[in-house]
Scaffold this active site. Structure first.
Site, PDB file in Angstrom:
ATOM      1  N   HIS A 243      -8.471  -1.332   1.423  1.00 30.32           N
ATOM      2  CA  HIS A 243      -8.490  -0.171   1.003  1.00 30.32           C
ATOM      3  C   HIS A 243      -7.244   0.220  -0.430  1.00 30.32           C
ATOM      4  O   HIS A 243      -6.483  -0.220  -0.047  1.00 30.32           O
ATOM      5  CB  HIS A 243      -8.637   0.977   1.494  1.00 30.32           C
ATOM      6  CG  HIS A 243      -9.270   2.008   1.338  1.00 30.32           C
ATOM      7  ND1 HIS A 243      -8.771   3.369   0.618  1.00 30.32           N
ATOM      8  CD2 HIS A 243     -10.275   2.616   1.436  1.00 30.32           C
ATOM      9  CE1 HIS A 243      -9.564   4.441   0.607  1.00 30.32           C
ATOM     10  NE2 HIS A 243     -10.613   4.427   1.306  1.00 30.32           N
TER      11      HIS A 243
ATOM     12  N   GLN B 208     -10.745   2.328   9.633  1.00 30.43           N
ATOM     13  CA  GLN B 208     -12.408   2.078  10.524  1.00 30.43           C
ATOM     14  C   GLN B 208     -12.468   1.324  11.749  1.00 30.43           C
ATOM     15  O   GLN B 208     -13.536   1.252  12.831  1.00 30.43           O
ATOM     16  CB  GLN B 208     -12.733   0.835   9.193  1.00 30.43           C
ATOM     17  CG  GLN B 208     -13.201   1.558   7.534  1.00 30.43           C
ATOM     18  CD  GLN B 208     -14.380   2.303   7.275  1.00 30.43           C
ATOM     19  OE1 GLN B 208     -15.187   2.143   9.050  1.00 30.43           O
ATOM     20  NE2 GLN B 208     -14.291   3.053   6.988  1.00 30.43           N
TER      21      GLN B 208
ATOM     22  N   LYS C  47     -13.669  10.404  10.472  1.00 32.18           N
ATOM     23  CA  LYS C  47     -13.822   9.483  10.460  1.00 32.18           C
ATOM     24  C   LYS C  47     -14.237   8.599  12.138  1.00 32.18           C
ATOM     25  O   LYS C  47     -14.964   7.630  12.428  1.00 32.18           O
ATOM     26  CB  LYS C  47     -12.873   8.437  10.409  1.00 32.18           C
ATOM     27  CG  LYS C  47     -13.360   7.650   8.594  1.00 32.18           C
ATOM     28  CD  LYS C  47     -13.094   6.577   7.441  1.00 32.18           C
ATOM     29  CE  LYS C  47     -12.257   6.482   6.147  1.00 32.18           C
ATOM     30  NZ  LYS C  47     -12.725   7.088   5.406  1.00 32.18           N
TER      31      LYS C  47
ATOM     32  N   ASP D 175      -3.793  -0.633   9.128  1.00 27.82           N
ATOM     33  CA  ASP D 175      -5.089   0.262   8.919  1.00 27.82           C
ATOM     34  C   ASP D 175      -5.945   0.527   9.705  1.00 27.82           C
ATOM     35  O   ASP D 175      -6.936  -0.413   9.397  1.00 27.82           O
ATOM     36  CB  ASP D 175      -5.182   0.552   7.153  1.00 27.82           C
ATOM     37  CG  ASP D 175      -6.166   1.141   6.704  1.00 27.82           C
ATOM     38  OD1 ASP D 175      -6.632   2.154   7.200  1.00 27.82           O
ATOM     39  OD2 ASP D 175      -6.461   1.432   5.759  1.00 27.82           O
TER      40      ASP D 175
ATOM     41  N   CYS E 229     -13.297   3.090  -2.766  1.00 29.95           N
ATOM     42  CA  CYS E 229     -12.362   2.623  -3.799  1.00 29.95           C
ATOM     43  C   CYS E 229     -11.759   1.205  -2.587  1.00 29.95           C
ATOM     44  O   CYS E 229     -10.878   0.927  -1.755  1.00 29.95           O
ATOM     45  CB  CYS E 229     -11.170   3.618  -1.608  1.00 29.95           C
ATOM     46  SG  CYS E 229     -11.827   5.480  -2.289  1.00 29.95           S
TER      47      CYS E 229
HETATM   48  C1  LIG Z   1     -10.249   0.984   5.591  1.00 28.37           C
HETATM   49  C2  LIG Z   1      -9.637   2.452   5.012  1.00 28.37           C
HETATM   50  N1  LIG Z   1      -8.793   2.791   4.534  1.00 28.37           N
HETATM   51  C3  LIG Z   1      -8.178   4.157   3.922  1.00 28.37           C
HETATM   52  C4  LIG Z   1      -8.983   5.019   4.280  1.00 28.37           C
HETATM   53  C5  LIG Z   1      -8.516   6.132   3.632  1.00 28.37           C
HETATM   54  O1  LIG Z   1      -9.170   6.781   4.331  1.00 28.37           O
HETATM   55  P1  LIG Z   1      -8.882   8.761   3.825  1.00 28.37           P
HETATM   56  O2  LIG Z   1      -9.441   8.957   2.814  1.00 28.37           O
HETATM   57  O3  LIG Z   1      -9.308   9.400   5.687  1.00 28.37           O
HETATM   58  O4  LIG Z   1      -7.429   8.506   3.913  1.00 28.37           O
HETATM   59  C6  LIG Z   1     -10.547   4.598   3.901  1.00 28.37           C
HETATM   60  C7  LIG Z   1     -10.931   5.588   4.266  1.00 28.37           C
HETATM   61  O5  LIG Z   1     -11.502   6.335   3.221  1.00 28.37           O
HETATM   62  C8  LIG Z   1     -10.827   3.405   5.251  1.00 28.37           C
HETATM   63  O6  LIG Z   1     -12.206   3.405   5.223  1.00 28.37           O
END
Ligand SMILES: Cc1ncc(COP(=O)(O)O)c(C=O)c1O
Ligand SMILES: Cc1ncc(COP(=O)(O)O)c(C=O)c1O
Lengths: 148, 420, 420, 148
Positions: free
Chosen positions: C133, C213, C236, C210, C376
């Site tokens: 991401h 998910q 999430k 990270d 993203c």
């Molecule tokens: C795998 C992953 N990493 C990072 C993020 C970023 O999360 P957030 O927007 O809550 O900071 C997301 C979600 O958009 C994601 O799915």
């Protein structure tokens, strides 16, 4: 909202026809990008020798049917306009797109572009419809700057 | 001041006011730390969370488009409330993060030396004042440590007043940052913001105003101050926790390097580099503070429905009464004793021979919620020769009865500890 | 899978599920972007905001002490939910900020060169994967730009699988950071986390996972992974926006330099320097995300009341059905087509001749909320040879009817655009 | 909660009496700090020549009545204890303080310190009561390290 209010047949057709598709070298191309979907367009406005009239528009890019049809329809309708005519026309188009369904594009003035009227009810899609127009305005500005 | 009927109507909107503490009714005099929440805003926010949650800026489906619109509208409301345009308003977690965003941009720019006005180096100077909250002091200390810049501290007078001359005396072409609070959270004194900013801008320095206490107690116009940055927090403006804002002048935000990076702030991403969107998106990576922005905007709508000017007037008059009532108590010493200066409804004080913790405990036993300690301003306490103090602070729901009861209980404290 | 009665009970707890979109019932298939909110948690949070708001960590009065206790208890709940101790759990705004906190600590440490393992320099290497991401890519890009370290990208196979060997091939004594996602938000593929961490730790690199998910779709144990850091977001996990977490190993958090500074994270403050509290306070300056922490903990309590293992099982089975149903549609191409690997209930796909925006619009007209775009993850889309895609993702409230309707509508899309 | 449950007369007295107040040079002082209120204490534990018994405790510092009385009462009660006796005593004191009103300090075992029992109901004040004890444990540890 009804899908057909958005996707009139003219749009689906122009999404395939893509009038003006294919870029030649030279001129002042503008590259525009829609960060939410990654769509992009590169578009060059050509002026008549005296610099007063839009003599042609060429573009390439990828995107959704709305963005492609909007580019194609724009080319169909605006080539031959003087610069002030185009500017007024583009402002009218933008105003309608941003009107949230309040302003329809009249067929008399906007021709086949009227098929895009429905877009203004789909707020998330207005950017798609505007992509080519922003590029045209930008290319025009770059071209005119070069003439000074 | 509000009539009793007006006060009653306002208080009815804040359910916490009706709570009791250890069997006695709550008298909440800690609004400067965090304000209570109006029902209408909290319920609006929770209804939004329950029925309109969706991904902002990332979705094309109807719910996502509606959430994005609601979020943008909330930003417009908050910006409008402080006289700003939405594109100049960056949402953050709180005022502390707002200030840190600027300090970090400076530290990052200074690390590579390629950041225009944001790039500091040895010999440069950062000017703050003796009255700063830790949030507007420590980040600058860290900038100084990293870059070799010198932190210069403008003194306040013995009675806590920041004179314009105290700041201007420190300004020179070496000054690269001037950061100070609009209103002290310990003294309640309103500083001469526009004059200080005017002088500071002449040096070309980046000017940041900590408006945490100012934004909550009367209308402000962030553009009129003429600074580069203004920081404030929702939770001191009857809004939710976890959201604050950094206002920035357009040119300054454009020049400012990104600090936090990630999704929703980019146009193009490749492995070797990425292109960033303009402010405010540039400074707000990741899923935004959706329901909090909605809730904050709704709190401000409630403030406006009552009338922010009227609230300011109420607090000013009640604040004057509070000041006089506390000053009149034997053995109680106010911090910031100049009666000439403009101040908000807030007093801090010490009680001879009784530690603030013990003062607070007596107050608490009578339902009075006051703040005790250094209020995140250790240096100011040291400067004024005390270790800690007790603070009363007012909000729109405060009444004359609150103030009178607090003063009456305070008058008994020394007796309880055998000091009177 | 849940029985219809179980599903009905769960769905009754999520009011948004009962909303309609343009006159047709909502089918929410965008949980991977942000999950819907259970009523019990939202109401608990708003009740807390209305009746128990007070300054955390700063007050001695009863309300403040109670708010502090509630906040600490919420941290304990969230930490416990992921197998952690509360002192290792730092609250942030979202996973993006969690990752940035680590990246910024590295950039700040590198600027002065005095940060132990956090200090990077030219020739050092940072390893990520092609499936990241943007939140777990751009911050590392910025670290590389500043420090001169090299960003190395472990490839995924053509069908989207991250093989352990693809990462280990890049590891060497130059590796200083290894950062990768536990589960891809585009492919739904579960990566071999423990194996990658094991290999990465041998180089002495800082290892960040990270878990955005992963944390939402089944129990995780952050300590069992053996990494230095794990990042995730509340929104999430059926929790509120504006809060996320960074878990850190004790020794790593102790070594990590402070990033954001201000009140509530200090012991002593003087003009020239300050002393900081240990983690998590060290990384949480300013007024904390009080009601959000409370709301998050309550969401997790709701998940546990249903049974997280059961939810995971439901989503796994429903996800397999979703995968098969979408894969079976003519003219639809899945991203990540290896059927051997473990995955969560999430599929991304392209439709021949129809742009994702147009696919999404058709779905939306039938009430189906799906995500369209690059999610993203531009580099991953490029790697797989597509510009953008459409994504369906499941949550605990998703049903077989949702999946069947989505597949049926998807099967009509090409026809609508004259492509079939 | 009733104020008198917290501030028994013994506490108010010891807040003024401050047994052991005044630091001499030498030994292994421990400095402890309470960041929420800025209270601090510096305290030195002295051991008998054979290193087995607490022969004296000196301290200085500023703070609320609870922190001052707790230091003063501690000195009154623990001087003369062996190290294991003190450790058990301190653990018992800590346990009661953290008990949220569940465990009272028995007068038989804790003497005048029993007056601090009420503190455990005032969660925000437990740290105040513990400040001197943490300093004592720390100073003791430093002292014993030096003997190895
Ligand atoms: C795998 C992953 N990493 C990072 C993020 C970023 O999360 P957030 O927007 O809550 O900071 C997301 C979600 O958009 C994601 O799915
Ligand atoms: C003057 C001032 N500045 C900064 C802050 C920090 O605000 P926050 O805790 O919301 O970040 C406060 C409040 O504590 C304050 O009163």
């Amino acid at each position: 909202m009804s899908l057909d209010a958005l996707y009139q047949q003219i749009i689906l057709d122009h999404n395939k026809k893509r009038v003006g598709f294919g870029l030649n070298a030279g001129g002042f191309p503008s590259h525009q990008y829609n960060p939410t979907c990654g769509d992009e367009i590169t578009l060059t406005v050509r002026l008549s020798d005296d610099g007063t009239t839009i003599s042609g528009i060429e573009w390439e890019g990828k995107g959704c049917s709305i963005s492609q049809a909007s580019a194609s329809l724009m080319v169909s309708e605006v080539v031959g306009m003087t610069i002030p005519e185009f500017e007024e026309f583009a402002n009218g188009f933008r105003e309608a797109m941003r009107s949230r369904g309040q302003i329809a594009l009249g067929e008399e003035e906007f021709g086949d572009l009227a098929a895009l009227s429905g877009v203004s009810k789909f707020v998330a899609r207005v950017k798609c419809a505007m992509l080519a127009w922003v590029a045209a305005e930008d290319s025009l500005a770059l071209t005119r700057e070069s003439l000074n | 001041m509000f009539t009793s009927a007006e006060s009653a109507a306002i208080r009815a909107e804040f359910p916490e006011i009706a709570e009791s503490v250890g069997g006695v009714p709550l008298v909440y005099l800690d609004t400067a730390a965090t304000s209570l929440r109006p029902r209408v805003a909290v319920e609006f926010e929770s209804d939004f969370a329950l029925r309109h949650t969706a991904a902002v800026n990332r979705g094309a489906h109807t719910l996502a488009a509606e959430a994005t619109e609601a979020f943008d509208a909330a930003r417009e409301s908050v910006a409008g409330f402080v006289g700003a345009r939405p594109s100049n308003l960056v949402f953050t977690s709180n005022a502390t993060e707002s200030i840190n965003l600027v300090a970090l941009a400076i530290r990052l720019a200074s690390a590579t030396g390629a950041g225009g006005r944001f790039s500091l180096r040895e010999g440069d100077e950062i000017v703050v004042t003796e009255a700063e909250h830790h949030a507007n002091l420590i980040p600058w200390q860290e900038v100084a440590h990293q870059t070799g810049a010198v932190l210069r501290v403008a003194p306040v007078t013995d009675d806590g007043v920041l004179e314009v001359g105290a700041v201007t005396a420190l300004l020179s072409e070496r000054t690269k940052v001037v950061a100070f609070g609009a209103v002290s959270n310990v003294l309640g004194i309103v500083n001469p913001v526009a004059e200080v900013v005017g002088a500071a801008k002449e040096t070309g320095a980046l000017v940041l105003i900590d408006a945490c206490q100012a934004a909550a107690h009367g209308p402000i116009d962030v553009t009129a101050w003429g600074a580069d940055f203004v920081a404030f927090s929702a939770h001191k403006m009857y809004g939710p926790t976890a959201i604050g804002a950094l206002w920035g002048a357009s040119a300054t935000l454009a020049e400012m390097p990104v600090v936090l990076t990630g999704g929703s702030m980019i146009t193009r991403v490749d492995y070797d580099s990425s292109d960033y969107l303009p402010a405010p998106a540039k400074f707000e990576p990741g899923t935004p503070r959706l329901t909090q922005a909605i809730g904050w905007a709704e709190s401000l709508r409630y403030i406006e429905s009552v009338g922010f000017e009227r609230i300011a007037e109420h607090e000013r008059e009640l604040g004057a009464h509070l000041y006089d009532a506390v000053a009149a108590i034997a053995g109680v010493t106010l911090l910031g004793t100049n009666s000439e200066v403009d101040r908000v409804g807030l007093v801090s004080f010490t009680v001879d021979g009784v530690h603030p913790h013990d003062v607070g405990q007596v107050l608490d036993s009578r339902g009075i919620a006051a703040r005790v300690g250094h209020h995140c301003a250790q240096p100011l306490h040291k400067r004024l020769g005390v270790g800690a103090s007790t603070r009363f602070s007012l909000g729109m729901y405060s009444t004359l009865e609150d103030v009178n009861l607090a003063a009456a209980v305070l008058a008994e404290v020394r007796d309880y500890f055998g000091e009177a």
